[in-house]
Design a protein around this motif. Sequence first.
Motif: not given
Length: 255
Positions: A41-42, A87-88, A93-94, A121-123
Amino acid sequence: MSDAPAESRPGEAAPGRVTAAGVPPEEPGGARRAAWPLAVAAVTYNAWVLEFLLPTGLDPRHSYVSELYAADQPFHVLFGVVEVVTALLVAAGAVPLPRRPGSNRWSVAGRWSLVAFAASSVADVVVPMRCAPSVNRACEAVNPWHTATSALAHAALFGSMALLVTAAARGARWPLIRRWGPWVLAAALVTSVCTVGALIGRPGWHGVPQRAHLLLVGVWLALLAASPGTGRSRRKDCLGVTDRIGVKGRHRRAK
């Protein structure tokens, strides 16, 4: 029947074992599950660099990154899909991020703030800008729905940063977050504030600080990805010492 405690497999904590801080050691699997999606994601969070290779028609100095996936832009599907995938990955990872001894409340709240950041972020993609105001003067600079989702994403992002930095400061581990987190948080806040010019009727050069902000978010995600691994290696060393002490103790009792 023998009353001797059961042997634990290498790399695993024996039942009931606690660390010196008086809490159970962290789960290695959680650290591994958190590290790789956050590391990816980074990188994907800064997929905006593709605009230097694609004929987007936008000037990076004076345009928002969200204009890349505005509804009327030629590559809106590509950048929108990358945003959703990122975002996914952040959410994936969170959730398994290891809990930190002595800072459980803060780390749990930080993890769920990251999930909220991912959802916002998806929104952002679901309700994109209708057009790109930097190249279309008739386009509204403030799309109410998109501006609201972006504001929620920023609030969740900065909330997660503040909470996890606090967790690192109160706990015994996450040295990378403890050392570099406050600096990344401060710089990300400054660059974020510098992007609001276009929203208050003073457009121009807001694209530069926004892209710097996105790079800093990428650094933050990379720090999160690296931190569980650091804690895991230290934990293995400590568990190895504990295992050796336990084996020696059992040998003395057997004699």
